[in-house]
Design a protein around this motif. Structure first.
Motif, PDB file in Angstrom:
ATOM      1  N   ARG A 447       0.816  -1.205   0.000  1.00 40.97           N
ATOM      2  CA  ARG A 447       0.000   0.000   0.000  1.00 40.97           C
ATOM      3  C   ARG A 447       0.854   1.263   0.000  1.00 40.97           C
ATOM      4  O   ARG A 447       0.436   2.309  -0.493  1.00 40.97           O
ATOM      5  CB  ARG A 447      -0.916   0.013   1.234  1.00 40.97           C
ATOM      6  N   GLU A 479      -5.239  -4.248  -8.155  1.00 38.21           N
ATOM      7  CA  GLU A 479      -6.478  -3.879  -7.454  1.00 38.21           C
ATOM      8  C   GLU A 479      -7.708  -4.094  -8.350  1.00 38.21           C
ATOM      9  O   GLU A 479      -8.758  -4.523  -7.873  1.00 38.21           O
ATOM     10  CB  GLU A 479      -6.398  -2.422  -7.006  1.00 38.21           C
ATOM     11  N   GLY A 484     -10.856  -4.293  -5.876  1.00 39.47           N
ATOM     12  CA  GLY A 484     -10.646  -2.951  -5.338  1.00 39.47           C
ATOM     13  C   GLY A 484     -10.793  -1.894  -6.404  1.00 39.47           C
ATOM     14  O   GLY A 484      -9.842  -1.180  -6.727  1.00 39.47           O
ATOM     15  N   ASP A 487     -10.045   1.964  -5.454  1.00 32.44           N
ATOM     16  CA  ASP A 487      -8.608   2.181  -5.296  1.00 32.44           C
ATOM     17  C   ASP A 487      -7.896   2.059  -6.630  1.00 32.44           C
ATOM     18  O   ASP A 487      -6.985   2.834  -6.943  1.00 32.44           O
ATOM     19  CB  ASP A 487      -8.024   1.169  -4.300  1.00 32.44           C
ATOM     20  N   ARG A 490      -8.400   5.220  -8.695  1.00 38.28           N
ATOM     21  CA  ARG A 490      -7.622   6.348  -8.168  1.00 38.28           C
ATOM     22  C   ARG A 490      -6.140   6.209  -8.508  1.00 38.28           C
ATOM     23  O   ARG A 490      -5.507   7.157  -8.992  1.00 38.28           O
ATOM     24  CB  ARG A 490      -7.808   6.451  -6.648  1.00 38.28           C
ATOM     25  N   HIS A 491      -5.593   5.022  -8.296  1.00 39.69           N
ATOM     26  CA  HIS A 491      -4.160   4.842  -8.538  1.00 39.69           C
ATOM     27  C   HIS A 491      -3.818   4.881 -10.024  1.00 39.69           C
ATOM     28  O   HIS A 491      -2.779   5.420 -10.422  1.00 39.69           O
ATOM     29  CB  HIS A 491      -3.698   3.519  -7.908  1.00 39.69           C
TER      30      HIS A 491
END
Length: 977
Positions: A447, A479, A484, A487, A490-491
């Motif tokens: 993370r 993810e 996920g 997440d 976003r990443h």
């Protein structure tokens, strides 16, 4: 050269000093050159095919004037040689006038792949393009076809040697006075060797006794060279000799770097003067700022440097390494550190820049640098570099072993490097995890990758940005496959923004393409927009068929299939297949098989769909852990098995599933399909109840739409048309926002929707679109090769079959035939198995295809048929909450081409386009129509209410036709005898 260049390809093959480069430069740069020339000099010890092809493409674009910053070629970690060859050919094609490619020092290209693609280029050159290649040795280019066609010109060392006459002309042009005897002796001693004659001319220019000079040297080429280089240096001023010797450690040099190594200013002026004097100094750019020495001359200078200044060598290499590092030219810096014997610093720099070099497409160069480390100097930081090379080459076990070594020593490193090493190792572990299918197990460990890597200098920040962009890319992918999605989005968005800022378009495309896949939980409009953004950027760099953009291609294809745009979805799916041809990982191909299975199932090709879903599951088994789409793949495979008549196999697979997957909504839907195929609609309703009660996790709305449709089919089997209509309406309501069409096609819900009265739905437009699409899919499916022949049905099974197009429940069919419900269930199971059907609707369609049931349809409406011995009567079935009465009278029905017993949604009901059936209070009308199978049909319009049905019985099925009603009253339930 002019004569040779008239051929398609010209090769110049001669040892060092043969005059190849001088000839090419003089010929290409001559005043009044009538042709456009693209000149490429292969860098020394070039291992990466991509660097060569990018240089070649850049030279072609510059020569043709087609350079543009918007679509400038950029390096990629995964180089597609055939695609690049096609791009160069495309640039060359259609150009007016002659274009000549000149490739010098081709022997320095140590890439078999690059040479193979070069052969393809040379044998497919456009008509007005010629190529000239210069090399020290013959290369395996397989140009025999050109030779046989007379399109290959070959210039050898003997062709380049000077004759005695040319030797005298050279001496005269250089202003050297030498007797005929001396000139003949010089020619004899050098054997016309161009480099030897040039060095002799330079030495003779300042020699007090030229005749004695010629007499004193003799021997082999090497002996002559060493003698002449010594003589030539002695005639140069001391500062020039020092510059030549000290800068000979470099493959290329400019004024600033030469000043650094000599410790004196003014080196650029000296280099320019040496080039003007033709003293084995060659400029590399039109501005004449970079130079290199003739290869033979440089080799001899380095020998002289080791002989005269051996202690200076390490210092010179360190200075050069520092300068190249400051300029961001990492490979040169590492090579000079290695030459200086600074192995620890070289290993550290290579480890720090391994991600950047990989992004630049220099994986093979990295491997060559690693091989250059001697035994005993195998520093632990090289384990990270080796792991990266292993991942590129698909050696996953070796990569894991090297990462374990790197991780062991990371915490023992200097504090200022510890965090960067941890990020690099974690990013590689993520890359390994996504290749192996280890997803959730590693996310919690990494993370911290989302936080920036700090650095003190601009170079540190640049390194950190490359490293963090790669880390965000890998983290987002893992993810996205491990549920996920937020997440991941976003990443990946952060990674794309960072890649754009630091000028890494390949990483930007990769992040955007994966963002499209990670957006599968978003509305389809958002999902498609993100996919199209990635595809547009990829196409700008001519990466539209590369593996990096495949996630966007296949995700876009899937969204189109979900919304019923099957042909367009298939087009994008084919592009996905092309893009993934060179991708060794299972993830992309797994997605392709899933979408292909969806497409086949939607078109009614269920056997082909089963093959695709089974292939997806096979790839799924190669992953070491489950992923976000696992339950959907398995659920669709089980459902498809049941629908093609293999419910036993499907149930066996269902029982074998682990508890976690078995409790998912997708598997619950598959269980319901199996129950329907087994003739147990009550169990099907029980299977989907956990989804309706929100007790089962689902992937998305498509699963819930499918749930309502399966519930509707089950209610229809049980004779509860009102509940079936309600379920269909709920499915339409959920499908409306994104226009989810696929679940209706995959579940075979054609008759379920047809039975839903148009006035009773708030989604009439979507219903009409889906019905149109399903009718078209059915027709296309029938155009395909027919299914395997079915076994003959028994007379008892045929009697039951004729009741399947009706709205009668199984108990009601049993009552009509005076047999038990269990017997009806047994007959229906056999009918499904023999007809390879999965439910009542598909059994009716299949029976009509095989002419076991009548399936006539008029030009503009419906065909009515009668059966002798039956009398039409009015009938209503009471439904919960409705004030309608059911008659016990037996009523015949209507047979339609769609297997539906009802026609609704129009104020004008037509019978084969002839006479309308109109309902009216207190009135009854009789409509007659000729057909191939029956001479007349009698329809009675129900009394006491507008819109009551007209009922007709035929041997092919039982149903009702219903006129529209502003009161939305239900159609009568038909009871055949």
């Amino acid at each position: 050269m002019d004569r040779a260049a008239a051929k398609k390809v010209t090769t110049i093959s001669a040892p060092a000093g043969g005059g190849k480069t001088s000839l090419l430069r003089a010929w290409a740069d001559r005043p009044g050159q009538p042709h456009r020339v693209a000149f490429v000099q292969v860098q020394r010890d070039q291992h990466d095919a991509q660097q060569f092809w990018l240089a070649l493409l850049g030279a072609v674009r510059e020569a043709l004037g087609t350079t543009s910053g918007a679509d400038a070629p950029a390096a990629t970690p995964e180089f597609n040689g055939p695609a690049m060859t096609d791009r160069v050919l495309s640039e060359l094609g259609g150009q007016p006038g002659r274009v000549i490619l000149v490739i010098d020092d081709l022997h320095e290209l140590n890439s078999p792949d690059a040479l193979a693609q070069l052969t393809r280029l040379l044998t497919n050159l456009p008509d007005e393009v010629r190529a000239v290649l210069a090399t020290r040795r013959d290369l395996r280019l397989r140009l025999h076809r050109l030779r046989l066609a007379g399109e290959l010109a070959e210039i050898r060392a003997a062709d380049l040697r000077f004759s005695e006459r040319e030797t005298r002309e050279l001496l005269n042009a250089s202003g050297i006075s030498l007797s005929d005897t001396g000139a003949a002796l010089l020619y004899q001693r050098t054997e016309g060797w161009v480099a030897g004659l040039r060095m002799a001319a330079i030495s003779l220019a300042g020699h007090p006794d030229p005749e004695r000079f010629v007499v004193e040297f003799s021997g082999s080429d090497r002996t002559v060279s060493e003698y002449l280089i010594g003589e030539m240096l002695e005639c140069q001023p001391d500062d020039v000799q020092d510059l030549l010797l000290r800068t000979s450690v470099l493959d290329r040099v400019n004024g600033e770097l030469a000043d650094l190594l000599t410790g004196r200013p003014g080196s650029e002026r000296t280099l320019l003067e040496l080039e003007d004097a033709n003293a084995f100094v060659i400029s590399l750019d039109p501005e004449r700022t970079w130079f290199r020495y003739h290869h033979l001359f440089g080799d001899l200078l380095r020998l002289e440097l080791r002989r005269t200044l051996p202690a200076e060598l390490p210092k010179l290499h360190r200075r050069a390494a520092e300068w190249f590092a400051r300029q961001g030219q990492v490979v040169d810096a590492i090579r000079h550190l290695q030459a200086a014997g600074d192995w620890a610093d070289a290993a550290r720099m290579l480890a720090d820049h391994s991600f950047s070099l990989t992004l630049d497409g220099q994986a093979q160069t990295m491997q060559a640098l690693v091989r250059a480390f001697p035994p005993g100097e195998d520093h632990h930081e090289l384990a990270l570099v080796r792991a990266g090379s292993d991942l590129v080459d698909g050696r996953l076990d070796e990569a894991a072993a090297h990462l374990a070594i790197a991780e062991k020593y990371a915490d023992a490193g200097p504090p200022d490097r510890r965090h960067r090493l941890r990020v690099a190792i974690a990013s590689q572990k993520l890359s390994l995890a996504r290749r192996r299918g280890h997803l959730t197990d590693v996310i919690w460990q990494v993370r911290f990758l989302a936080s920036p890597v700090t650095g003190q200098t601009g170079q540190d920040i640049a390194l950190s940005n490359d490293l963090r962009a790669v880390a965000l890319y890998n983290l987002g992918i893992v993810e996205a496959w491990a549920f996920g999605l937020e997440d991941a989005e976003r990443h990946l968005r952060e990674g794309a923004d960072l890649a754009r800022r630091i000028g890494r378009p390949y990483l930007e495309v990769g992040c955007l393409a994966q963002l499209g896949f990670a957006s599968r939980g978003r509305p389809f409009a958002t999902n498609r927009q993100r996919c199209q953004e990635a595809i547009a950027l990829a196409e700008r760099y001519v990466w539209g068929a590369e593996p990096v953009v495949a996630p966007a291609l296949v995700t876009l294809a899937g969204s189109l299939v979900f919304t019923g745009e099957f042909d367009e979805g298939e087009r994008w799916l084919q592009r996905s297949v092309t893009a993934l041809e060179r991708d060794a990982g299972p993830g992309g191909k797994l997605l392709v098989h899933i979408v292909s299975g969806m497409l086949q199932a939607a078109r009614g090709r269920r056997h082909e769909a089963l093959e695709e879903f089974s292939a997806a599951e096979h790839l799924q088994s190669q992953l070491e852990a489950s992923h976000a789409l696992a339950s959907r793949v398995t659920g669709w495979r089980l459902a498809t098995q049941a629908r093609i008549g293999l419910p036993g196999e499907a149930r066996a697979s269902l029982v074998a599933l682990d508890a976690e997957r078995a409790n998912s909504g997708e598997i619950a839907n598959a269980h319901a399909v199996i129950c329907l195929a087994e003739g147990d609609p009550t169990a099907a309703l029980a299977a989907v109840q956990q989804i309706l009660d929100d007790r089962a996790p689902v992937i998305g709305d498509a699963t819930i739409v499918e749930t309502h449709l399966l519930a509707g089919l089950a209610h229809r089997e049980l004779g509860d048309q009102r509940a079936a209509n309600d379920a269909a309406e709920r499915a339409l309501g959920l499908a409306e926002p994104d226009r989810l069409v696929l679940p209706f096609a995959m579940t075979g819900s054609l008759e379920l929707l047809e039975a839903l009265p148009r006035p009773e739905t708030a989604h009439a437009a979507l219903r009409a679109d889906i019905l149109d699409l399903l009718h078209g899919s059915s027709l296309r499916a029938k155009d395909q090769p027919s299914s395997p022949p079915v076994e003959e049905l028994s007379p008892s099974e045929l009697r039951v079959l004729r009741y399947l197009p009706t709205n009668l429940s199984r108990p009601e069919i049993a009552g009509e035939l005076s047999i038990s419900v269990n017997t009806v269930n047994t007959h229906i199971r056999n009918i499904y198995a023999n007809l390879q059907a999965q439910d009542r609707s598909s059994a009716v369609r299949r029976a009509r295809e095989l002419r076991l049931l009548s399936a006539a349809r008029g030009r503009a409406g419906w065909v009515f048929r009668t059966v002798q011995g039956h009398r039409p009567q009015d009938a209503w079935e009471k439904r919960p909450g409705q004030r309608h009465h059911s008659s016990s009278a037996r009523t015949p029905t209507l047979s339609t081409a769609h297997g539906s017993a009802h026609v609704a949604g129009s104020s004008r009901q037509e019978c084969t386009g002839d006479k309308p059936v109109v309902g009216g209070s207190g009135r009854s009308r009789r409509v007659e129509e000729r057909s191939d199978e029956a001479s007349a049909c009698v329809a009675r319009v129900g009394r006491n209410s507008a819109g009551r049905g007209c009922d007709v019985l035929t041997p092919s099925g039982i149903g009702a036709v219903r006129a529209s009603s502003p009161m939305r009253r239900p159609a009568p339930r038909v009871h055949p005898r």
